[in-house]
Design a protein around this motif. Sequence first.
Motif, short mmCIF file in Angstrom:
data_model
loop_
_atom_site.label_atom_id
_atom_site.label_comp_id
_atom_site.label_asym_id
_atom_site.label_seq_id
_atom_site.Cartn_x
_atom_site.Cartn_y
_atom_site.Cartn_z
N ILE A 198 0.84 -1.20 0.00
CA ILE A 198 0.00 0.00 0.00
C ILE A 198 0.88 1.24 0.00
O ILE A 198 2.07 1.19 0.31
CB ILE A 198 -0.98 0.06 1.20
CG1 ILE A 198 -0.23 0.26 2.51
CG2 ILE A 198 -1.86 -1.18 1.23
CD1 ILE A 198 -1.15 0.66 3.66
N ASP A 199 0.26 2.38 -0.35
CA ASP A 199 0.95 3.66 -0.31
C ASP A 199 -0.05 4.73 0.06
O ASP A 199 -1.24 4.62 -0.27
CB ASP A 199 1.58 3.97 -1.68
CG ASP A 199 2.51 5.16 -1.63
OD1 ASP A 199 3.32 5.25 -0.68
OD2 ASP A 199 2.45 6.01 -2.54
N THR A 200 0.42 5.75 0.76
CA THR A 200 -0.42 6.89 1.11
C THR A 200 0.26 8.17 0.67
O THR A 200 1.48 8.19 0.46
CB THR A 200 -0.69 6.95 2.64
OG1 THR A 200 0.56 7.07 3.33
CG2 THR A 200 -1.44 5.71 3.10
N PRO A 201 -0.49 9.23 0.51
CA PRO A 201 0.11 10.51 0.12
C PRO A 201 1.16 10.97 1.14
O PRO A 201 1.06 10.69 2.33
CB PRO A 201 -1.10 11.46 0.09
CG PRO A 201 -2.28 10.56 -0.13
CD PRO A 201 -1.95 9.30 0.61
N GLY A 228 7.10 17.34 1.02
CA GLY A 228 6.00 18.05 0.37
C GLY A 228 4.69 17.38 0.77
O GLY A 228 4.51 16.19 0.53
N VAL A 229 3.82 18.12 1.40
CA VAL A 229 2.54 17.56 1.85
C VAL A 229 1.60 17.46 0.67
O VAL A 229 1.31 18.44 0.00
CB VAL A 229 1.92 18.44 2.97
CG1 VAL A 229 0.56 17.90 3.37
CG2 VAL A 229 2.85 18.49 4.17
N GLU A 230 1.15 16.24 0.40
CA GLU A 230 0.21 15.99 -0.69
C GLU A 230 -1.22 16.00 -0.17
O GLU A 230 -1.46 15.80 1.02
CB GLU A 230 0.50 14.64 -1.34
CG GLU A 230 1.81 14.59 -2.10
CD GLU A 230 2.01 13.27 -2.78
OE1 GLU A 230 2.33 13.28 -3.98
OE2 GLU A 230 1.83 12.21 -2.13
N CYS A 231 -2.14 16.15 -1.10
CA CYS A 231 -3.56 16.08 -0.78
C CYS A 231 -3.84 14.77 -0.04
O CYS A 231 -3.43 13.70 -0.49
CB CYS A 231 -4.37 16.15 -2.09
SG CYS A 231 -6.16 16.01 -1.85
N PHE A 232 -4.49 14.85 1.09
CA PHE A 232 -4.92 13.75 1.94
C PHE A 232 -3.79 13.11 2.74
O PHE A 232 -4.01 12.19 3.52
CB PHE A 232 -5.66 12.66 1.14
CG PHE A 232 -6.61 11.85 1.98
CD1 PHE A 232 -7.82 12.37 2.38
CD2 PHE A 232 -6.28 10.57 2.39
CE1 PHE A 232 -8.69 11.63 3.18
CE2 PHE A 232 -7.14 9.82 3.19
CZ PHE A 232 -8.35 10.36 3.58
N GLY A 233 -2.56 13.60 2.62
CA GLY A 233 -1.44 13.03 3.39
C GLY A 233 -1.67 13.06 4.89
O GLY A 233 -1.59 12.01 5.56
N PRO A 234 -1.96 14.24 5.47
CA PRO A 234 -2.21 14.27 6.92
C PRO A 234 -3.42 13.42 7.33
O PRO A 234 -3.39 12.76 8.38
CB PRO A 234 -2.46 15.76 7.20
CG PRO A 234 -1.70 16.47 6.12
CD PRO A 234 -1.88 15.59 4.90
N LEU A 264 -14.47 7.72 -1.55
CA LEU A 264 -14.03 7.62 -0.16
C LEU A 264 -12.59 8.09 -0.01
O LEU A 264 -11.76 7.89 -0.91
CB LEU A 264 -14.12 6.17 0.33
CG LEU A 264 -15.50 5.51 0.31
CD1 LEU A 264 -15.39 4.06 0.76
CD2 LEU A 264 -16.47 6.28 1.19
N GLY A 265 -12.29 8.68 1.12
CA GLY A 265 -10.92 9.03 1.47
C GLY A 265 -10.23 9.89 0.43
O GLY A 265 -10.77 10.89 -0.04
N LEU A 266 -9.03 9.46 0.06
CA LEU A 266 -8.23 10.23 -0.90
C LEU A 266 -8.92 10.35 -2.25
O LEU A 266 -8.75 11.34 -2.95
CB LEU A 266 -6.83 9.65 -1.04
CG LEU A 266 -6.65 8.30 -1.73
CD1 LEU A 266 -6.42 8.44 -3.22
CD2 LEU A 266 -5.46 7.58 -1.11
N TRP A 267 -9.72 9.37 -2.60
CA TRP A 267 -10.40 9.38 -3.90
C TRP A 267 -11.48 10.47 -3.96
O TRP A 267 -11.75 11.00 -5.03
CB TRP A 267 -11.02 8.01 -4.20
CG TRP A 267 -10.00 6.92 -4.11
CD1 TRP A 267 -9.90 5.97 -3.13
CD2 TRP A 267 -8.93 6.66 -5.02
NE1 TRP A 267 -8.83 5.14 -3.38
CE2 TRP A 267 -8.21 5.54 -4.53
CE3 TRP A 267 -8.48 7.28 -6.19
CZ2 TRP A 267 -7.09 5.03 -5.17
CZ3 TRP A 267 -7.37 6.74 -6.83
CH2 TRP A 267 -6.70 5.64 -6.32
N GLY A 268 -12.06 10.84 -2.83
CA GLY A 268 -13.03 11.92 -2.79
C GLY A 268 -12.37 13.27 -2.58
O GLY A 268 -12.74 14.27 -3.18
#
Length: 165
Positions: free
Chosen positions: A47-50, A55-61, A145-149
Amino acid sequence: MAHLLATAAVVAAFTAPTGATLTRVGHVTDGDTIVLANGTRVRLVQIDTPEVYSGVECFGPAASRALERLLPPGTVIRLVADPALDRIDRYGRLLRYVVRARDGMNVNIALVREGAAAPYFYDGDRGRYAALLAKLALRARARHLGLWGACPYTPVDFEHQVQTG
């Protein structure tokens, strides 16, 4: 090389005869990495997350908070290696599925199911849950949902790190 050998020794010391490793969470580093109470770093495999550091990506925090919610400090977990995948990454982190001991929840799968993470098949390698992870990610994307939204222009490319912008 010495760091990898030391990490391998840590793995051997904490591996039960069945191959299941029981340990406690120290803290969450980001959405796909934890540090155990003994200081060992673990990257949730497949798996991977932003990003939140380079560099802070969308939905990272938000992805980091999702993992903190599932694995607060002190949570007893079982670390499970995938026989088809590498056991340690290039940074010396253990590559594992993380399963909560109290209820058997596979945290890697749960994060993808809720859209907090995307599948990531590094170098095209697919582990035992690859098909399920892809199916759950596409379902989360369809449901926004989540990052996809939160990051609707995120491409679906499980062969590369998630890029939310």
